[in-house]
Design a protein around this motif. Sequence first.
Motif, PDB file in Angstrom:
ATOM      1  N   GLY A 101       1.013  -1.495  -0.422  1.00 35.90           N
ATOM      2  CA  GLY A 101       0.126   0.004   0.011  1.00 35.90           C
ATOM      3  C   GLY A 101       0.557   1.462  -0.324  1.00 35.90           C
ATOM      4  N   HIS A 102       2.308   1.207  -0.283  1.00 31.51           N
ATOM      5  CA  HIS A 102       3.129   2.040   0.025  1.00 31.51           C
ATOM      6  C   HIS A 102       3.631   1.849  -1.043  1.00 31.51           C
ATOM      7  N   ALA A 103       5.051   2.924  -1.568  1.00 33.31           N
ATOM      8  CA  ALA A 103       6.014   2.796  -2.393  1.00 33.31           C
ATOM      9  C   ALA A 103       7.727   2.110  -1.420  1.00 33.31           C
ATOM     10  N   ARG A 135      -4.641   6.351  -5.001  1.00 26.74           N
ATOM     11  CA  ARG A 135      -5.580   5.584  -3.952  1.00 26.74           C
ATOM     12  C   ARG A 135      -5.459   3.798  -4.277  1.00 26.74           C
ATOM     13  N   HIS A 136      -5.020   3.519  -2.575  1.00 21.25           N
ATOM     14  CA  HIS A 136      -4.602   2.210  -2.652  1.00 21.25           C
ATOM     15  C   HIS A 136      -5.936   1.773  -1.746  1.00 21.25           C
ATOM     16  N   GLU A 151     -13.674  -5.022  -4.010  1.00 23.58           N
ATOM     17  CA  GLU A 151     -13.878  -5.882  -4.446  1.00 23.58           C
ATOM     18  C   GLU A 151     -13.823  -5.968  -5.824  1.00 23.58           C
ATOM     19  N   PRO A 152     -13.680  -7.014  -6.004  1.00 21.88           N
ATOM     20  CA  PRO A 152     -12.820  -8.351  -6.323  1.00 21.88           C
ATOM     21  C   PRO A 152     -10.768  -8.729  -6.211  1.00 21.88           C
ATOM     22  N   TYR A 153     -10.715  -6.842  -6.822  1.00 17.65           N
ATOM     23  CA  TYR A 153      -9.131  -6.972  -6.525  1.00 17.65           C
ATOM     24  C   TYR A 153      -8.654  -5.892  -6.182  1.00 17.65           C
ATOM     25  N   THR A 154      -7.245  -6.273  -5.501  1.00 18.58           N
ATOM     26  CA  THR A 154      -6.804  -4.804  -4.906  1.00 18.58           C
ATOM     27  C   THR A 154      -6.660  -3.802  -5.921  1.00 18.58           C
ATOM     28  N   THR A 155      -6.753  -2.260  -5.182  1.00 17.40           N
ATOM     29  CA  THR A 155      -6.328  -1.687  -6.357  1.00 17.40           C
ATOM     30  C   THR A 155      -5.711   0.021  -6.286  1.00 17.40           C
ATOM     31  N   LEU A 156      -4.601  -0.257  -7.151  1.00 15.53           N
ATOM     32  CA  LEU A 156      -3.722   0.978  -6.879  1.00 15.53           C
ATOM     33  C   LEU A 156      -3.843   1.991  -7.951  1.00 15.53           C
ATOM     34  N   VAL A 200      -3.258   1.625 -13.470  1.00 13.79           N
ATOM     35  CA  VAL A 200      -4.060   1.619 -12.462  1.00 13.79           C
ATOM     36  C   VAL A 200      -3.470   0.206 -12.259  1.00 13.79           C
ATOM     37  N   ALA A 201      -3.481  -0.430 -11.243  1.00 15.87           N
ATOM     38  CA  ALA A 201      -2.728  -1.489 -10.975  1.00 15.87           C
ATOM     39  C   ALA A 201      -3.479  -2.651 -10.186  1.00 15.87           C
ATOM     40  N   ILE A 202      -3.746  -3.488 -10.950  1.00 17.58           N
ATOM     41  CA  ILE A 202      -4.693  -4.632 -10.305  1.00 17.58           C
ATOM     42  C   ILE A 202      -4.082  -5.840  -9.403  1.00 17.58           C
TER      43      ILE A 202
END
Length: 99
Positions: free
Chosen positions: A12-14, A30-31, A36-41, A56-58
């Motif tokens: 959740g952080h760099a 945003r982290h 749901e259903p994926y962790t999003t960054l 956007v990273a999922i």
Amino acid sequence: EAEILKFTIEKGHAPETGLWLAGRKFRILRHDLDDEPYTTLVAVSTKWQRDGLGVVAISTGANILLCRFDEPGESLYSILGCMRKNAAAFADLMKDEGM
């Protein structure tokens, strides 16, 4: 870059050196581990006003999907929610295909 992205999406952080992708430093906006259903960054370039670069990273658990988008200036922020939804739809497709 892959290890830095994996670390960032899991923690959740760099890392101390920052979130660097393709030679550009990014700022996390945003982290969400509980998205749901994926962790999003969601992150934008620290020079977003000039280059309009965002990602956007999922995390699907087995894979991390990274979507890059370019949108100049202030309009970058107006498309972030839409880009997250599109990335999640693509992650659903990958999961349905067994990837």
